[in-house]
Structure formats: structure tokens, C-alpha cells
Design a protein around this motif. Structure first.
Motif, PDB file in Angstrom:
ATOM      1  N   TYR A 148       0.807  -1.207   0.000  1.00  8.77           N
ATOM      2  CA  TYR A 148       0.000   0.000   0.000  1.00  8.77           C
ATOM      3  C   TYR A 148       0.854   1.277   0.000  1.00  8.77           C
ATOM      4  O   TYR A 148       0.339   2.365   0.184  1.00  8.77           O
ATOM      5  N   GLN A 149       2.162   1.114  -0.229  1.00  7.06           N
ATOM      6  CA  GLN A 149       3.070   2.243  -0.102  1.00  7.06           C
ATOM      7  C   GLN A 149       2.737   3.361  -1.083  1.00  7.06           C
ATOM      8  O   GLN A 149       2.851   4.546  -0.772  1.00  7.06           O
ATOM      9  N   SER A 150       2.342   2.992  -2.310  1.00  7.70           N
ATOM     10  CA  SER A 150       2.106   3.998  -3.337  1.00  7.70           C
ATOM     11  C   SER A 150       0.668   4.502  -3.358  1.00  7.70           C
ATOM     12  O   SER A 150       0.319   5.374  -4.151  1.00  7.70           O
ATOM     13  N   LEU A 151      -0.197   3.972  -2.479  1.00  6.78           N
ATOM     14  CA  LEU A 151      -1.592   4.373  -2.478  1.00  6.78           C
ATOM     15  C   LEU A 151      -1.801   5.587  -1.577  1.00  6.78           C
ATOM     16  O   LEU A 151      -1.188   5.720  -0.534  1.00  6.78           O
ATOM     17  N   SER A 152      -2.661   6.484  -1.996  1.00 10.54           N
ATOM     18  CA  SER A 152      -2.950   7.667  -1.198  1.00 10.54           C
ATOM     19  C   SER A 152      -4.434   7.783  -0.898  1.00 10.54           C
ATOM     20  O   SER A 152      -4.910   8.827  -0.468  1.00 10.54           O
ATOM     21  N   ASP A 153      -5.186   6.727  -1.141  1.00 15.04           N
ATOM     22  CA  ASP A 153      -6.630   6.760  -0.937  1.00 15.04           C
ATOM     23  C   ASP A 153      -6.971   6.992   0.527  1.00 15.04           C
ATOM     24  O   ASP A 153      -6.357   6.423   1.422  1.00 15.04           O
ATOM     25  N   LEU A 154      -7.974   7.838   0.746  1.00 15.13           N
ATOM     26  CA  LEU A 154      -8.514   8.062   2.083  1.00 15.13           C
ATOM     27  C   LEU A 154      -9.936   7.539   2.072  1.00 15.13           C
ATOM     28  O   LEU A 154     -10.795   8.046   1.354  1.00 15.13           O
ATOM     29  N   ILE A 155     -10.199   6.492   2.837  1.00 13.38           N
ATOM     30  CA  ILE A 155     -11.506   5.856   2.850  1.00 13.38           C
ATOM     31  C   ILE A 155     -12.196   6.168   4.163  1.00 13.38           C
ATOM     32  O   ILE A 155     -11.637   5.934   5.244  1.00 13.38           O
TER      33      ILE A 155
END
Length: 231
Positions: free
Chosen positions: A122-129
Motif C-alpha cells: 500500500y506504499q504507493s496508495l494515497s486513498d482516504l476511505i
């Protein structure tokens, strides 16, 4: 270069494992006692800790509990106990994986690679859920409940991140094992049950009547969005 701490009171094991991990490109630190391990863990930015359960000054379980008070660094436990109850107890106090003695150094290196690979998923993910009062930041690997941080182990975070990305989907234990622990995980699929139990204790007001993580009897688990259920 990722730094790995090996904690074991057997000099030969420290020497062999250090050699194999250094050849694989890791920076290795070693400790033969629990107190020494805690000092290193507080001082150095570690990518992973390999922790033997039998130490001269304190148990590996105690060391794991102390580390988990302040850090989410992945912990691979080394144990001579092969019983399922012993493995589950290790997971409940915060270990991410376990390796039963005797084992080959190559197997340990493979486990280390797998754990660190999963850590980077998940290092490259910036999603805020955001789901009701629960917020999960995939990029920052943070969980907030009513604005307050929730401390989890790396495996617990990956499990919750997997569930919240697909709300309403029912996952079997085998699917969650492959998604969260990797296809090279050697343990029981009941490991997922332990992580689910731990997560419910941390994010549910009443773990016995969960709002977020629901059991789908005979199948597995799903994550429900309380906002949608109210709407």
C-alpha cells in the motif's frame, strides 16, 4: 537498505541468519537478550524484527508486547512450539508471522522477503476511505476512529485495508489469507479469525455485535458501511 533485528540467545543462529540476510542485501543488527532488543528497537528505524520466544532475561512474548506499545514494525517469531494455540497467542499479542524450529535459513529469508513485500503493498496508495466514524488512510497506513488513531499490527492494517476497499464483498478465509498474508503463508486459515477478533476489539463499540466487520456464516467476512445501512 532495510534494517532487520535478529533476537536470539544462540550465537550460532545469530551468525547463520545474519550471514544469509546480509547476502540478501539487508542491514542486520543482533541482540541476545530482550532488554538489549528493546533498546535497539527504540533507537534504530527497523524494517522487521526476528524474535525468538526463549530468551535468558525475559520471554519473547513480553518483548513483543513492549514493542507493540510504540511500534508497528513487523515481527517474525521463532518458536519451538508448533501447537496452534501457541501460534494464535503469538498473533494476539502482535506478531505478524511465525516460524517453527528447526527451519532452514533459506526458508527464513523467503519469509522475510514475503513480509516486507506485503508491507510495501500500500506504499504507493494515497486513498482516504471514510466509513461512518472510521477513516483509513491507505497511503499513510493510518486508522482513525472518531478522529483518534487506532494502533494495529501490519497484518491487521492490511486486513482492514483489504476489507474497506471492497465494502459489501464477502471474503472467504482462504481469499483473505492470500490477499493479506500472501500465497506463501504456511499457517492455518484460522489465523484470519484471530486478526478479525483483534480488529473488532479495536474498532467496534461492541465486538460481540460488530457494526463494521460482519461474519458471513459458512463463508467468511465482509465489511459493511454503516452510512449506507442507515440510508
Amino acid at each position: 537498505m532495510s534494517s532487520i533485528l535478529i533476537v536470539d540467545d544462540e550465537p550460532q543462529i545469530l551468525e547463520i541468519l545474519s550471514s544469509y540476510l546480509r547476502k540478501d542485501g539487508y542491514h542486520v543488527l543482533t541482540a541476545s537478550e530482550g532488554g538489549e532488543a528493546l533498546e535497539i528497537a527504540e533507537t534504530y528505524p527497523l524494517a522487521l524484527i526476528i524474535l525468538d520466544l526463549m530468551l535468558p532475561d525475559r520471554t519473547g512474548e513480553d518483548v513483543c508486547r513492549e514493542i507493540r506499545k510504540t511500534s508497528r514494525v513487523p515481527i517474525l517469531m521463532l518458536t519451538a512450539k508448533s501447537g496452534e494455540a501457541d501460534r494464535i497467542r503469538g498473533l494476539e499479542i502482535g506478531a505478524d508471522d511465525y516460524l517453527v524450529k528447526p527451519f532452514s535459513p533459506r526458508e527464513l529469508v523467503a519469509r522475510v522477503r514475503a513480509i516486507l513485500r506485503r508491507m510495501g503493498d500500500y506504499q504507493s496508495l494515497s486513498d482516504l476511505i471514510e466509513m461512518g466514524e472510521l477513516t483509513v488512510s491507505l497511503g499513510e497506513k493510518r486508522i482513525l476512529l472518531r478522529g483518534k488513531p487506532v494502533e494495529t499490527t501490519p497484518n491487521e492494517f492490511r486486513l482492514l485495508a483489504t476489507l474497506v476497499r471492497y465494502p459489501g464483498r464477502t471474503w472467504t478465509r482462504d481469499e483473505l489469507v492470500e490477499e493479506v498474508l500472501g500465497i506463501d503463508f504456511f499457517g492455518s486459515d484460522r489465523t484470519i479469525d484471530t486478526h478479525i477478533k483483534n480488529l473488532r476489539q479495536k474498532i467496534e463499540d461492541d465486538p460481540r455485535q460488530p457494526v463494521f466487520i460482519k461474519t458471513v456464516y459458512g463463508l467468511g467476512y465482509r465489511f459493511d458501511n454503516p452510512d449506507k445501512s442507515r440510508g
